[in-house]
Each structure stands twice: as structure tokens, then as C-alpha cells.
Design an enzyme around this catalytic site. Structure first.
Site, PDB file in Angstrom:
ATOM      1  N   GLU A 267      -4.813  77.045 -38.292  1.00 26.40           N
ATOM      2  CA  GLU A 267      -5.538  77.114 -37.759  1.00 26.40           C
ATOM      3  C   GLU A 267      -5.306  77.171 -36.382  1.00 26.40           C
ATOM      4  O   GLU A 267      -4.893  75.738 -35.960  1.00 26.40           O
ATOM      5  CB  GLU A 267      -6.872  76.342 -38.330  1.00 26.40           C
ATOM      6  CG  GLU A 267      -8.422  76.338 -37.294  1.00 26.40           C
ATOM      7  CD  GLU A 267      -8.362  75.138 -36.256  1.00 26.40           C
ATOM      8  OE1 GLU A 267      -8.214  75.741 -34.776  1.00 26.40           O
ATOM      9  OE2 GLU A 267      -8.618  74.551 -36.187  1.00 26.40           O
ATOM     10  N   CYS A 301     -10.359  72.278 -30.080  1.00 26.79           N
ATOM     11  CA  CYS A 301      -9.237  74.421 -30.602  1.00 26.79           C
ATOM     12  C   CYS A 301     -10.952  74.744 -29.985  1.00 26.79           C
ATOM     13  O   CYS A 301     -10.876  75.986 -29.585  1.00 26.79           O
ATOM     14  CB  CYS A 301      -9.199  74.277 -31.599  1.00 26.79           C
ATOM     15  SG  CYS A 301     -10.165  73.458 -33.427  1.00 26.79           S
TER      16      CYS A 301
END
Length: 499
Positions: A267, A301
Site C-alpha cells: 500500500e 496516503c
């Protein structure tokens, strides 16, 4: 006999102590490297804890302890594994205030962000407690006479987890709790900025929950000593990494070139577009965009990194956006009224100064800003931003908001997709079907209609496309990531063979 210890949970538990050690093979002890990691509060600069660093032999001991403990754990009855994970969730609830204090002190989280992270972490832990009874095999049809075909679902073995500093508790636990629930063992390498909330705090919680020794290990050390070795070690079958695209590429490369090829869940970075179409509810879009951009100082993020607004509503949106951002209080994250606290380190603040210079150099117009106070950077807002500029294409990871003007849905979609990343995204419109059509055109793993881009769910498929990573977290998706299919056939008859 069960290997799971019976424990009780105190109504008002005594705060944890002893975060100056590694947690290896069920023991709290000092690392052997010879230097110490100094963990500091990003707002006050006070030292929270000093931890002697691990060396390669500590890492090896952690992995081998995990491999040894995992064999018995995988054979443990599902309800026993479920009980340990459920107890961990209850302990997290009982230690709510203590955990929030650590998140605020170690990560610079505001109280609101700390509450969100704690809530996410408890949620994924509760979800993981259901996994032992959801890992099912299948009987498969077979065309061969007298032959039975089965697919068993089995744990991978040992999972290595490399977690980041921005949402350390949750982004570690979303791999750790499901992995343990499904019969795996885990070794965590938390970020150097957040060794407690990214690893040691979870070790204390699972120890209190009765998790057998060796199943969860935390190693803290310098990248030069244990960084590559963490992935190259022969024991782990999978590496779960959350962090930058640059480091994620290296982790993925090492996993493929290691003596034993490993699975990876990556990720990585994001540059999430938040698109405001011409029929959007502007008040709602503004409030959502402010949260999506400035929650945790933009150090997420999924943060709404580019705010893309249709020309028909651009000026009205900008006026309301700037007015709302002006109301945000910044400073001490311990103050419940503060919305923007410190960035994590001087290194990150220096990077933000460079980003601000890029904005000015590429012709963006600053509408809001201010001087840094320690590591607290006031919110900055820019308009006249060109999407192809280095400024707009960067993952800012700070309290800096670029607003991009577009004309019509087609240009909005093109601009949204003009990025190397594809993690999260958002679109605002009062026409739901228009929103769905637009969402399905975005090249991202996740799109949220009439909500900001910072969203996660214990049951949804969380993950990205393009340079934002591989694999999915959450629900059935993480269950499959952390297990393997083992095909077994049974030939009941003596079938004919060609020779």
C-alpha cells in the site's frame, strides 16, 4: 491441551510500562546493535523513550521464534484464536485514553485524528475475530470417475509487517490482527518515528490478551542493519508493506529476488483527486474537502491531494474553502480545539518548505499561509495550479492544498487520472448516477461519492492501482491475501493410465 492463556481484563487497567525493549519470542529485552533509537514528541521535542536497536541476530531470533510458534497456533481451534483476537479488541477499548495519549504524544495526532485511528484499529480487530470461522475450504467438481477434489484454505506461515508513521496503530493492526486470526505468526518492523504506536503497544495488548509467546514479535532497528534483511530472511512467506512508492518498489524487488520468493501486499503513495462537479452542494463539498486535505496535517496516503473544481463553481468554492480553512486552529495537538498539529519531523517540514517553493516557482497563487511554529505548519491554500506541474504531481503529505480549475466533466476526469498514483479519490455531485459514472472512470482502487477521499472500512476492499500498490486490505480480501489455497485430490478407483 490449549496453548491459549485465560486472562481477565481490568476495568481500569494500570498503564503499560517497559517500552524501552524489543519484544522477541515472548520476552521484553534490549536489542543487541549497540545504539539506541530516541523516540520524541514532535510537538514538544521531549524524549518519550530510548530503545536499544536490534541487530541482524535479533531479527533472526524473532523470525525463527515466529516460525516455531506458528505451527502449534495454526492447529489451534478456530474459537480459541477468535477469543484471543476478541480479547485484544476489548483491551483496546479499556485502554482507550492511554492509547490516545500515545498517538498524540508520538505521532502529533490531534485528539480528533487519534480518536479516528483508535476507532479504525478496534474495528479491524473486531472484524478479524470473525476470520477463524470464515476461512473455508471447498469441495470441487471432478470429471474423473471416483476422484474427489478439495481446496483447503491454510495460513501462509509467518508474515512480516513493515508499517509507517502516519497512522501507525491502525496501519499495523490491519495486517497483524487478520494474520494472527487466520493462524499465521507475525514479525513487525515499525517506523523509527513511531516504534510504540506502530508495534510495541500492540505487543503489550496481545500479550495481555493471552497470545502465546513467539506469535507476535517487534523488532526496532536501523535500516542499514535490518532493513533489507527483514524482507530477504528465509522465514517470512509474505511481506505486508505500507509506505512510499520508492521504498515499496525496493521491498517488492527484494521479495522477488530473495532465495524464497515471497508474497507482497504493497500500500504505497497517493495523489488523490477530490473533484467538485458543477452541480455539487458547495457547502458540503467545502467541509469535506477541508477534512480530506488537512486531517492529520495532510499526512495520510488517502489525503485529498488535488482539489479539482469545475469553472462554473470554482470562485464560489474557493471563497468558501479559504474562509473555512481560516477558522482552523493549529498548534498543540493536546488541545481539543486544535485541528492541525505538528508534522512528524524536521525532515518532513524541510520537504514541505521545498514544496511551497515549487508552488511559487510554477506560478501558483497563494491565498493562505503562514510561518512554521516549531514543527507546526499553518494551512496553505493555492489556486491557479497547473495539474502537470511538479507541485500538483507531488504527494505533499503536509497541510498544503492545491486547487485546480477545469471546464466540464471530461476535463475533470482527464485531470483526475493524470497522475502516476491511483489509491483513493472523491467526486461531488447532486446527481448520484452522474457520480457513479464519473467514479467508474477514475483510475483508482477507491472512489467516494459526496465524501472526502480519506475513508476506510473493516469490510471494504482497501487498496490502489498504478503506482499506489498491490493487493487489498479489509474483509474477504485480506482473508484471501493472508491465506493460501491447497488443492488436494483423492482417487478412490484405480483409474486407467496411458502407460
Amino acid at each position: 491441551m490449549s496453548s491459549v492463556k485465560s486472562v481477565s481484563i481490568a476495568a481500569v487497567p494500570r498503564p503499560y510500562e517497559g517500552f524501552s525493549d524489543q519484544y522477541i519470542s515472548g520476552r521484553w529485552r534490549a536489542g543487541k546493535f549497540g545504539t539506541a533509537l530516541i523516540d520524541t514528541d514532535p510537538y514538544t521535542s521531549n524524549t518519550l523513550v530510548e530503545i536499544p536497536n536490534a541487530d541482524a541476530s535479533d531479527l533472526d531470533e524473532a523470525y525463527r521464534a515466529a516460525a516455531h510458534a506458528q505451527r502449534l497456533w495454526a492447529a489451534t481451534a478456530p474459537h480459541e484464536r477468535a477469543q484471543v483476537i476478541a480479547r485484544a479488541a476489548e483491551i483496546m477499548k479499556a485502554r482507550h485514553d492511554e492509547m490516545l495519549d500515545w498517538l498524540i504524544s508520538e505521532t502529533g495526532s490531534t485528539r480528533a485524528k487519534a480518536e479516528i485511528e483508535w476507532h479504525f484499529a478496534v474495528g479491524i480487530t473486531a472484524e478479524a475475530a470473525t476470520f477463524p470461522h470464515r476461512a473455508e475450504g471447498r469441495l470441487l467438481p471432478s470429471d474423473a470417475p471416483g476422484k474427489e477434489s478439495r481446496a483447503y484454505r491454510q495460513p501462509l506461515g509467518v508474515v512480516g509487517v513493515i508499517s509507517p508513521w502516519n497512522f501507525p496503530l491502525y496501519l499495523t493492526q490491519r495486517s497483524v490482527a487478520p494474520a494472527l486470526a487466520l493462524g499465521n505468526a507475525v514479525v513487525i518492523k515499525p517506523a523509527g518515528e513511531t516504534p510504540v504506536t506502530g508495534g510495541l503497544l500492540l505487543a503489550k495488548i496481545f500479550e495481555e490478551a493471552g497470545l502465546p509467546a513467539g506469535l507476535l514479535n517487534v523488532v526496532i532497528g536501523q535500516v542499514e542493519e535490518i532493513g533489507d534483511a527483514f524482507t530477504l530472511h528465509p522465514v517470512p512467506r509474505m511481506i505486508s508493506f505500507t509506505g512510499s512508492t520508492r521504498i515499496g518498489r525496493r521491498v517488492g524487488s527484494l521479495a522477488m529476488t530473495a532465495p524464497q520468493i515471497k508474497r507482497v501486499a504493497l500500500e504505497l503513495g497517493g495523489n488523490a483527486p477530490l473533484v467538485v462537479l458543477d452541480d455539487a452542494d458547495l457547502e458540503h463539498a467545502v467541509r469535506s474537502a477541508v477534512v480530506g486535505r488537512f486531517l492529520h496535517q495532510g499526512q495520510i496516503c488517502m489525503s485529498s491531494n488535488r482539489i479539482i473544481v469545475d469553472a462554473k463553481v470554482h470562485d464560489a468554492f474557493v471563497e468558501r474553502f479559504v474562509a473555512h480553512v481560516r477558522t482552523l486552529k493549529y498548534g498543540d495537538p493536546r488541545d481539543p480545539a486544535v485541528s492541525i498539529g505538528p508534522v512528524i519531523s524536521q525532515k518532513q517540514l524541510t520537504a514541505h518548505f521545498a514544496t511551497l517553493k515549487l508552488a511559487h516557482d510554477t506560478g501558483a497563487k497563494q491565498l493562505l499561509g503562514g510561518e512554521a511554529q516549531g514543527l507546526v505548519l499553518p494551512p496553505h491554500v493555492f489556486v491557479n495550479v497547473k495539474n502537470d506541474s511538479v507541485f500538483a504531481q507531488s504527494e505533499m503529505f503536509g497541510p498544503i492544498a492545491p486547487i485546480i480549475k477545469v471546464s466540464g466533466d471530461e476535463e475533470a476526469l482527464r485531470v483526475a487520472n493524470e497522475t502516476e498514483f491511483g489509491l483513493s479519490s472523491a467526486v461531488f455531485t447532486q446527481d448520484q448516477e452522474r457520480g457513479v459514472r464519473f467514479a467508474l472512470g477514475i483510475e483508482a482502487g477507491m472512489t467516494h461519492i459526496n465524501d472526502h477521499s480519506v475513508d476506510d472500512s473493516r469490510s471494504g476492499p482497501f487498496g490502489g492501482e498504478k503506482n499506489s500498490g498491490l493487493g487489498r486490505f479489509g474483509g474477504e480480501w485480506i482473508l484471501h491475501e493472508l491465506t493460501r489455497d491447497h488443492w488436494v485430490t483423492i482417487q478412490q478407483n484405480k483409474g486407467p493410465y496411458p502407460f
